[in-house]
Scaffold this motif. Structure first.
Motif, short mmCIF file in Angstrom:
data_model
loop_
_atom_site.label_atom_id
_atom_site.label_comp_id
_atom_site.label_asym_id
_atom_site.label_seq_id
_atom_site.Cartn_x
_atom_site.Cartn_y
_atom_site.Cartn_z
N LEU A 1 -1.52 -17.95 -5.91
CA LEU A 1 -1.21 -17.78 -4.49
C LEU A 1 -2.11 -16.72 -3.84
O LEU A 1 -1.88 -16.32 -2.71
CB LEU A 1 0.26 -17.39 -4.31
CG LEU A 1 1.30 -18.38 -4.86
CD1 LEU A 1 2.70 -17.82 -4.70
CD2 LEU A 1 1.17 -19.72 -4.13
N ASN A 2 -3.12 -16.29 -4.60
CA ASN A 2 -4.05 -15.25 -4.13
C ASN A 2 -3.32 -13.95 -3.79
O ASN A 2 -3.53 -13.35 -2.74
CB ASN A 2 -4.88 -15.75 -2.95
CG ASN A 2 -5.85 -16.84 -3.35
OD1 ASN A 2 -6.41 -16.80 -4.44
ND2 ASN A 2 -6.04 -17.83 -2.50
N GLN A 3 -2.47 -13.56 -4.73
CA GLN A 3 -1.72 -12.31 -4.59
C GLN A 3 -2.00 -11.44 -5.82
O GLN A 3 -2.21 -11.95 -6.92
CB GLN A 3 -0.21 -12.57 -4.49
CG GLN A 3 0.19 -13.41 -3.29
CD GLN A 3 1.61 -13.92 -3.40
OE1 GLN A 3 2.17 -14.03 -4.50
NE2 GLN A 3 2.20 -14.24 -2.27
N LEU A 4 -1.95 -10.13 -5.63
CA LEU A 4 -2.10 -9.20 -6.74
C LEU A 4 -0.85 -9.26 -7.62
O LEU A 4 0.27 -9.19 -7.12
CB LEU A 4 -2.30 -7.77 -6.21
CG LEU A 4 -2.53 -6.68 -7.26
CD1 LEU A 4 -3.83 -6.91 -7.99
CD2 LEU A 4 -2.52 -5.31 -6.60
N LEU B 1 -10.96 -6.05 -0.96
CA LEU B 1 -10.67 -7.45 -1.30
C LEU B 1 -11.28 -7.74 -2.66
O LEU B 1 -12.46 -7.47 -2.88
CB LEU B 1 -11.23 -8.39 -0.23
CG LEU B 1 -10.60 -9.78 -0.18
CD1 LEU B 1 -10.53 -10.28 1.26
CD2 LEU B 1 -11.34 -10.76 -1.04
N ILE B 2 -10.47 -8.23 -3.57
CA ILE B 2 -10.90 -8.51 -4.95
C ILE B 2 -11.16 -10.00 -5.10
O ILE B 2 -10.33 -10.83 -4.71
CB ILE B 2 -9.83 -8.07 -5.97
CG1 ILE B 2 -9.34 -6.64 -5.68
CG2 ILE B 2 -10.36 -8.18 -7.39
CD1 ILE B 2 -10.39 -5.57 -5.82
N ASN C 1 -12.17 -7.34 10.43
CA ASN C 1 -10.76 -7.43 10.04
C ASN C 1 -10.67 -8.04 8.63
O ASN C 1 -10.95 -9.22 8.44
CB ASN C 1 -10.01 -8.30 11.05
CG ASN C 1 -8.51 -8.34 10.80
OD1 ASN C 1 -8.07 -8.37 9.66
ND2 ASN C 1 -7.72 -8.36 11.86
N THR C 2 -10.28 -7.22 7.65
CA THR C 2 -10.26 -7.69 6.25
C THR C 2 -9.25 -8.82 6.06
O THR C 2 -9.48 -9.74 5.27
CB THR C 2 -9.92 -6.54 5.29
OG1 THR C 2 -10.80 -5.45 5.55
CG2 THR C 2 -10.09 -6.96 3.84
N ILE D 1 -6.09 -9.32 -1.38
CA ILE D 1 -6.37 -8.16 -0.57
C ILE D 1 -5.45 -7.03 -1.03
O ILE D 1 -4.27 -7.27 -1.33
CB ILE D 1 -6.18 -8.48 0.94
CG1 ILE D 1 -6.66 -7.32 1.81
CG2 ILE D 1 -4.75 -8.85 1.24
CD1 ILE D 1 -6.71 -7.68 3.28
N ILE D 2 -5.96 -5.82 -1.11
CA ILE D 2 -5.15 -4.67 -1.52
C ILE D 2 -4.54 -4.08 -0.25
O ILE D 2 -5.21 -3.36 0.51
CB ILE D 2 -6.01 -3.62 -2.25
CG1 ILE D 2 -6.77 -4.26 -3.43
CG2 ILE D 2 -5.13 -2.47 -2.74
CD1 ILE D 2 -5.90 -4.87 -4.49
#
Length: 457
Positions: free
Chosen positions: A284-287, A313-314, A349-350, A326-327
């Motif tokens: 889900l593109n989450q840390l 952003l990793i 805007n990240t 994104i952190i």
């Protein structure tokens, strides 16, 4: 009549009906023609495209054969190595990779197979039903027991002797058959429900992806004047937007050269900094920090340019290539391993960049890059040269707010459906366990089902 029970003497099995017994797996194959034996050590240099089909542990799923790979060995190699001839209908048990001890029945696609050394072929005596045994070997308790007994650091495996000493509950052949037929029917019904819900999730994710792609490549104003972007896959974009290289808006860094590290640099919790890897970014593109690795303080402070900070952003360049996160929260003492790249000091805007990376354009680009190279990866240089479509900062903020709101409903629905899927899977596991340990009377359940069908007709 209520069933009488007795203690099985096996923790994961618990109580069983009084007329049932416990048997060790190795004792399932005692007669002539029965087998309980490892596969063969097949080197990669003898693999070819025709001949005798070669199977690995990747083909052995929990209760289901996985049709993947297309490897064979020649007839000459098969005979010169005196390979074990595995037959369709044999029970194949994996000694390697979780869930360890999982088993499935080999399909009738080929007249015979050769199997890897980490697969055990069980051809039990005729008084045992292979499908019933397979269900026993794919219960949660059985798998947990196998995991405890396994050995190894990077890749855990269990010996054939260890597997042979496992116990399973056994009853008469007719009752084994009754249970396996019952479970075939019930698990098939459950699997169909799960597949329908998984298709629903796929549909929701496709719609979500389409909304994101439309917003980050076309904007929110349907009446805006458009221009050719100059990028084939994107087509037209609002005429006041620009196309730039990612490297012009931020720093892309990685752990390269002498700043790499080995397993000797990894330390226990509390003795170093967290080092993120591809497994720490979910689909889900989450840390995801549920599992952490730690690197020594010396190696951590050696590379200040890749220390993770808020708003970084990793990006995964190796492994699950193309995943990113994104952190957003405040973090301390975190770095990255060589499978990741980090985008820092992004002057736009990240979160807008995060949504842009979610678009179909980037998904297609990553697919193209990873399928056109021998080793699937996106290099640091390739990421630097990603084309970024940029609206003015104020419009980036509006698109970000729109997508934050618009995708929330999809995410909530997907989470609900995923919860339903997990409950169905738990019910499936529970049903198998209760059936193969005799805790439910399958015959009575079948009678009740028949009566319900008669009543409803």
């Amino acid at each position: 009549m209520k069933e009488h029970y007795k203690e099985s003497g096996v923790n994961w099995i618990g109580k069983i009906p009084a007329h049932w017994e416990i048997i060790k797996v190795k004792n399932l194959a005692r007669n002539n023609g029965s087998l309980f034996i490892d596969g063969d050590w097949i080197e990669s240099d003898v693999i070819q495209k025709t001949g005798v089909r070669y199977l690995t542990t990747g083909n052995i799923g929990p209760g289901k054969f996985k049709k993947q790979g297309n490897n064979y060995i020649s007839e000459e190699t098969f005979h010169s190595m005196n390979c074990l001839k595995a037959l369709p209908g044999d029970l194949a048990i994996s000694r390697l990779n979780e869930p360890i001890g999982r088993a499935c029945i080999l399909p009738y696609d080929e007249p015979r197979y050769v199997v890897a050394v980490d697969i055990v072929i069980l051809r039990p005596d005729s008084k045992y039903d292979k499908q019933y045994i397979s269900y026993c070997m794919n219960t949660v308790g059985y798998s947990e027991n196998a995991a405890i007994m396994s050995r190894g650091t990077t890749m855990k495996r269990i010996s054939r002797g260890g597997l042979g000493n496992f116990s399973i509950p056994i009853t008469s052949y007719s009752e084994q058959k009754l249970i396996s037929n019952f479970l075939n029917q019930k698990t098939s019904e459950i699997d169909t429900l799960i597949e329908d819900k998984e298709k629903l999730i796929q549909l929701l994710e496709e719609k979500r992806q389409a909304i994101i792609t439309e917003a980050v490549t076309k904007g929110l104003d349907p009446d805006v004047q458009m221009k050719d972007s100059g990028v084939e896959w994107i087509g037209e974009i609002p005429e006041h937007w620009e196309v730039v290289k990612l490297k012009s808006k931020g720093e892309i860094r990685g752990r390269i050269g002498y700043r790499g590290y080995t397993t000797e640099d990894l330390v226990d919790v509390g003795k170093g900094a967290i080092t993120l890897g591809a497994s720490n970014i979910n689909k889900l593109n989450q840390l995801d920090l549920s599992q952490k690795s730690f690197i020594s303080w010396e190696k951590y402070y050696e590379s200040p340019e890749i220390m993770v900070q808020t708003n970084d952003l990793i990006f995964v360049q190796r492994g699950s290539v193309g995943r990113f996160c994104i952190i957003e929260d405040k973090v301390e003492n975190i770095t990255i391993n060589p499978s990741l790249l980090i985008i820092k000091e992004y002057i736009e805007n990240t979160k807008h960049l995060y949504w842009y990376l979610n678009s179909n354009y980037i998904t297609n680009l990553v697919t193209l890059l990873t399928t056109s190279t021998a080793v699937p990866m996106v290099s640091q240089e390739q990421l630097k040269n990603f084309n970024i479509i940029l609206p003015p900062k104020q419009e980036q903020n509006k698109i970000t707010g729109y997508l934050n709101h618009k995708t929330k409903a999809y995410d909530i629905t997907v989470n609900i459906v995923n919860t339903q899927i997990n409950k169905l899977k738990e019910y499936r596991q529970s049903l198998i366990y209760e059936a193969v340990t005799g805790k439910i009377d399958v015959q009575e359940m079948l009678k009740e089902t028949e009566q319900e069908e008669v009543s409803s007709s």
